[in-house]
Motif scaffolding. Sequence first.
Motif, PDB file in Angstrom:
ATOM      1  N   ASN A 110       0.830  -1.195   0.000  1.00 29.15           N
ATOM      2  CA  ASN A 110       0.000   0.000   0.000  1.00 29.15           C
ATOM      3  C   ASN A 110       0.871   1.255   0.000  1.00 29.15           C
ATOM      4  O   ASN A 110       0.681   2.163  -0.827  1.00 29.15           O
ATOM      5  CB  ASN A 110      -0.907  -0.018   1.235  1.00 29.15           C
ATOM      6  N   THR A 111       1.835   1.299   0.891  1.00 33.71           N
ATOM      7  CA  THR A 111       2.711   2.470   1.008  1.00 33.71           C
ATOM      8  C   THR A 111       3.573   2.646  -0.236  1.00 33.71           C
ATOM      9  O   THR A 111       3.712   3.757  -0.767  1.00 33.71           O
ATOM     10  CB  THR A 111       3.601   2.345   2.252  1.00 33.71           C
ATOM     11  N   SER A 112       4.154   1.551  -0.717  1.00 36.37           N
ATOM     12  CA  SER A 112       5.078   1.621  -1.850  1.00 36.37           C
ATOM     13  C   SER A 112       4.371   2.037  -3.141  1.00 36.37           C
ATOM     14  O   SER A 112       4.841   2.921  -3.862  1.00 36.37           O
ATOM     15  CB  SER A 112       5.761   0.261  -2.040  1.00 36.37           C
ATOM     16  N   ILE A 113       3.240   1.399  -3.437  1.00 40.23           N
ATOM     17  CA  ILE A 113       2.543   1.707  -4.691  1.00 40.23           C
ATOM     18  C   ILE A 113       1.982   3.118  -4.659  1.00 40.23           C
ATOM     19  O   ILE A 113       2.040   3.847  -5.659  1.00 40.23           O
ATOM     20  CB  ILE A 113       1.445   0.668  -4.966  1.00 40.23           C
ATOM     21  N   ALA A 114       1.448   3.539  -3.515  1.00 42.36           N
ATOM     22  CA  ALA A 114       0.935   4.906  -3.402  1.00 42.36           C
ATOM     23  C   ALA A 114       2.029   5.922  -3.702  1.00 42.36           C
ATOM     24  O   ALA A 114       1.801   6.908  -4.413  1.00 42.36           O
ATOM     25  CB  ALA A 114       0.343   5.132  -2.011  1.00 42.36           C
ATOM     26  N   ALA A 115       3.227   5.659  -3.178  1.00 40.07           N
ATOM     27  CA  ALA A 115       4.351   6.570  -3.432  1.00 40.07           C
ATOM     28  C   ALA A 115       4.711   6.592  -4.917  1.00 40.07           C
ATOM     29  O   ALA A 115       4.966   7.655  -5.489  1.00 40.07           O
ATOM     30  CB  ALA A 115       5.554   6.159  -2.586  1.00 40.07           C
ATOM     31  N   ASP A 116       4.729   5.421  -5.552  1.00 39.27           N
ATOM     32  CA  ASP A 116       5.055   5.359  -6.982  1.00 39.27           C
ATOM     33  C   ASP A 116       4.033   6.115  -7.829  1.00 39.27           C
ATOM     34  O   ASP A 116       4.383   6.776  -8.812  1.00 39.27           O
ATOM     35  CB  ASP A 116       5.107   3.907  -7.448  1.00 39.27           C
ATOM     36  N   LEU A 117       2.763   5.994  -7.461  1.00 39.79           N
ATOM     37  CA  LEU A 117       1.704   6.628  -8.244  1.00 39.79           C
ATOM     38  C   LEU A 117       1.500   8.102  -7.879  1.00 39.79           C
ATOM     39  O   LEU A 117       0.811   8.826  -8.604  1.00 39.79           O
ATOM     40  CB  LEU A 117       0.377   5.884  -8.048  1.00 39.79           C
ATOM     41  N   GLY A 118       2.084   8.518  -6.762  1.00 38.48           N
ATOM     42  CA  GLY A 118       1.894   9.904  -6.329  1.00 38.48           C
ATOM     43  C   GLY A 118       0.516  10.160  -5.754  1.00 38.48           C
ATOM     44  O   GLY A 118      -0.038  11.246  -5.907  1.00 38.48           O
ATOM     45  N   VAL A 119      -0.056   9.132  -5.086  1.00 33.78           N
ATOM     46  CA  VAL A 119      -1.378   9.267  -4.478  1.00 33.78           C
ATOM     47  C   VAL A 119      -1.278   8.895  -3.006  1.00 33.78           C
ATOM     48  O   VAL A 119      -0.237   8.407  -2.533  1.00 33.78           O
ATOM     49  CB  VAL A 119      -2.418   8.355  -5.181  1.00 33.78           C
ATOM     50  N   ASP A 120      -2.357   9.098  -2.270  1.00 33.98           N
ATOM     51  CA  ASP A 120      -2.369   8.745  -0.855  1.00 33.98           C
ATOM     52  C   ASP A 120      -2.534   7.232  -0.694  1.00 33.98           C
ATOM     53  O   ASP A 120      -3.227   6.589  -1.482  1.00 33.98           O
ATOM     54  CB  ASP A 120      -3.520   9.443  -0.138  1.00 33.98           C
ATOM     55  N   PRO A 121      -1.915   6.654   0.332  1.00 35.49           N
ATOM     56  CA  PRO A 121      -2.195   5.240   0.638  1.00 35.49           C
ATOM     57  C   PRO A 121      -3.681   5.046   0.906  1.00 35.49           C
ATOM     58  O   PRO A 121      -4.397   5.973   1.296  1.00 35.49           O
ATOM     59  CB  PRO A 121      -1.361   4.982   1.907  1.00 35.49           C
ATOM     60  N   VAL A 122      -4.143   3.817   0.701  1.00 33.60           N
ATOM     61  CA  VAL A 122      -5.557   3.498   0.853  1.00 33.60           C
ATOM     62  C   VAL A 122      -5.858   3.228   2.331  1.00 33.60           C
ATOM     63  O   VAL A 122      -5.156   2.450   2.980  1.00 33.60           O
ATOM     64  CB  VAL A 122      -5.916   2.260   0.008  1.00 33.60           C
ATOM     65  N   ASP A 123      -6.893   3.872   2.844  1.00 33.11           N
ATOM     66  CA  ASP A 123      -7.369   3.567   4.175  1.00 33.11           C
ATOM     67  C   ASP A 123      -8.363   2.415   4.061  1.00 33.11           C
ATOM     68  O   ASP A 123      -9.505   2.605   3.675  1.00 33.11           O
ATOM     69  CB  ASP A 123      -8.046   4.807   4.783  1.00 33.11           C
ATOM     70  N   TYR A 124      -7.903   1.227   4.381  1.00 34.57           N
ATOM     71  CA  TYR A 124      -8.750   0.030   4.214  1.00 34.57           C
ATOM     72  C   TYR A 124      -9.168  -0.561   5.545  1.00 34.57           C
ATOM     73  O   TYR A 124      -9.626  -1.697   5.623  1.00 34.57           O
ATOM     74  CB  TYR A 124      -8.013  -1.030   3.398  1.00 34.57           C
ATOM     75  N   THR A 125      -9.033   0.219   6.622  1.00 34.58           N
ATOM     76  CA  THR A 125      -9.326  -0.306   7.959  1.00 34.58           C
ATOM     77  C   THR A 125     -10.798  -0.192   8.309  1.00 34.58           C
ATOM     78  O   THR A 125     -11.248  -0.753   9.321  1.00 34.58           O
ATOM     79  CB  THR A 125      -8.505   0.444   9.014  1.00 34.58           C
ATOM     80  N   HIS A 126     -11.600   0.520   7.491  1.00 36.21           N
ATOM     81  CA  HIS A 126     -13.020   0.708   7.822  1.00 36.21           C
ATOM     82  C   HIS A 126     -13.863  -0.325   7.088  1.00 36.21           C
ATOM     83  O   HIS A 126     -13.585  -0.655   5.952  1.00 36.21           O
ATOM     84  CB  HIS A 126     -13.475   2.123   7.451  1.00 36.21           C
TER      85      HIS A 126
END
Length: 308
Positions: A292-308
């Motif tokens: 989640n952290t790595s791909i978000a950084a590569d794409l230039g977007v926020d990590p996904v909040d998937y805890t809800h």
Amino acid sequence: MRNERQTDKVALGIRRRVFEHAIRNNGGYLSQACSAAEQLAWLYNEELNLGAPTLPLIPKPFEGVPSPGNPDYHTGAGYNGPSTPEFDRLFIAPAHYALVAYATLIEVGRMAPEGLEMFNQDGSSVEMIGAEHSPGMEVHNGTLGIGLSTASGLAYGRRLRGDTGRTWVFMSDGEVQEGQTWEAVQACAHHGIDNVLAMMDVNDQQCDGAMSSVMEVGDIRTKFLNFGAACVEIDGHDLNAMRDAVHEPHDGKPLIILARTNPFHTMSILEERFPRLHYVRFKSEVERARFNTSIAADLGVDPVDYTH
């Protein structure tokens, strides 16, 4: 829609939606988004001549198989607009690219974002492996090597009928391991079917691993040329190369565009899984968070909040 300046944004949007879906659902078809986003973005945002969608933006549930007693049956082709003589038609040959295809439809305004929430749900037409009733799909092709044959047959019929619209097929390189693909090329060359065009995602990997480990296919461009097609090989992440390739002369021949791609392009962490990238399922919550952290950084977007 024909706005070249927006196509890069469409490609990024495709990857972002597939990434978000995969993180929330603990797995998904990430590498297909990596390799094919530019191709599908270019087709839908620039190249295809399509009419307005004829089906609801929020997909209807599965309404059953075709039969004389089922007036509600429909294919998913309506998301590509009406099948009238002046418009292009598109076949998605590798049905496992469905998630990427749905994300594309959303990015170009042909399907509502809510449609992706129906993905792989019981009773939904938004199938995990795209079927003929799934958004953007008209027939179920596999990948079994029948996509080019389907498109070629339709293109021949359209030519005989005098239609001006072209017939496109989006393919994957695993299909060159199937004999029917080569029969389709030969038939097109023999009958002069030049209103069929194919974009092939050549990412060198498939369900069972690397292409070379399943069946070595050699120089496929030379093979396509020898079987009677016009064939151009390009960088499948280069939009200008696609724009040039479609103008390759191909009178009396089908046009095959071989788009060489990287199955972890813009999601570099996927390289550690190569060549087992067909469907990426996370092995632990720690790995899920890391991806989640790595791909978000590569794409230039926020990590996904998937805890809800």
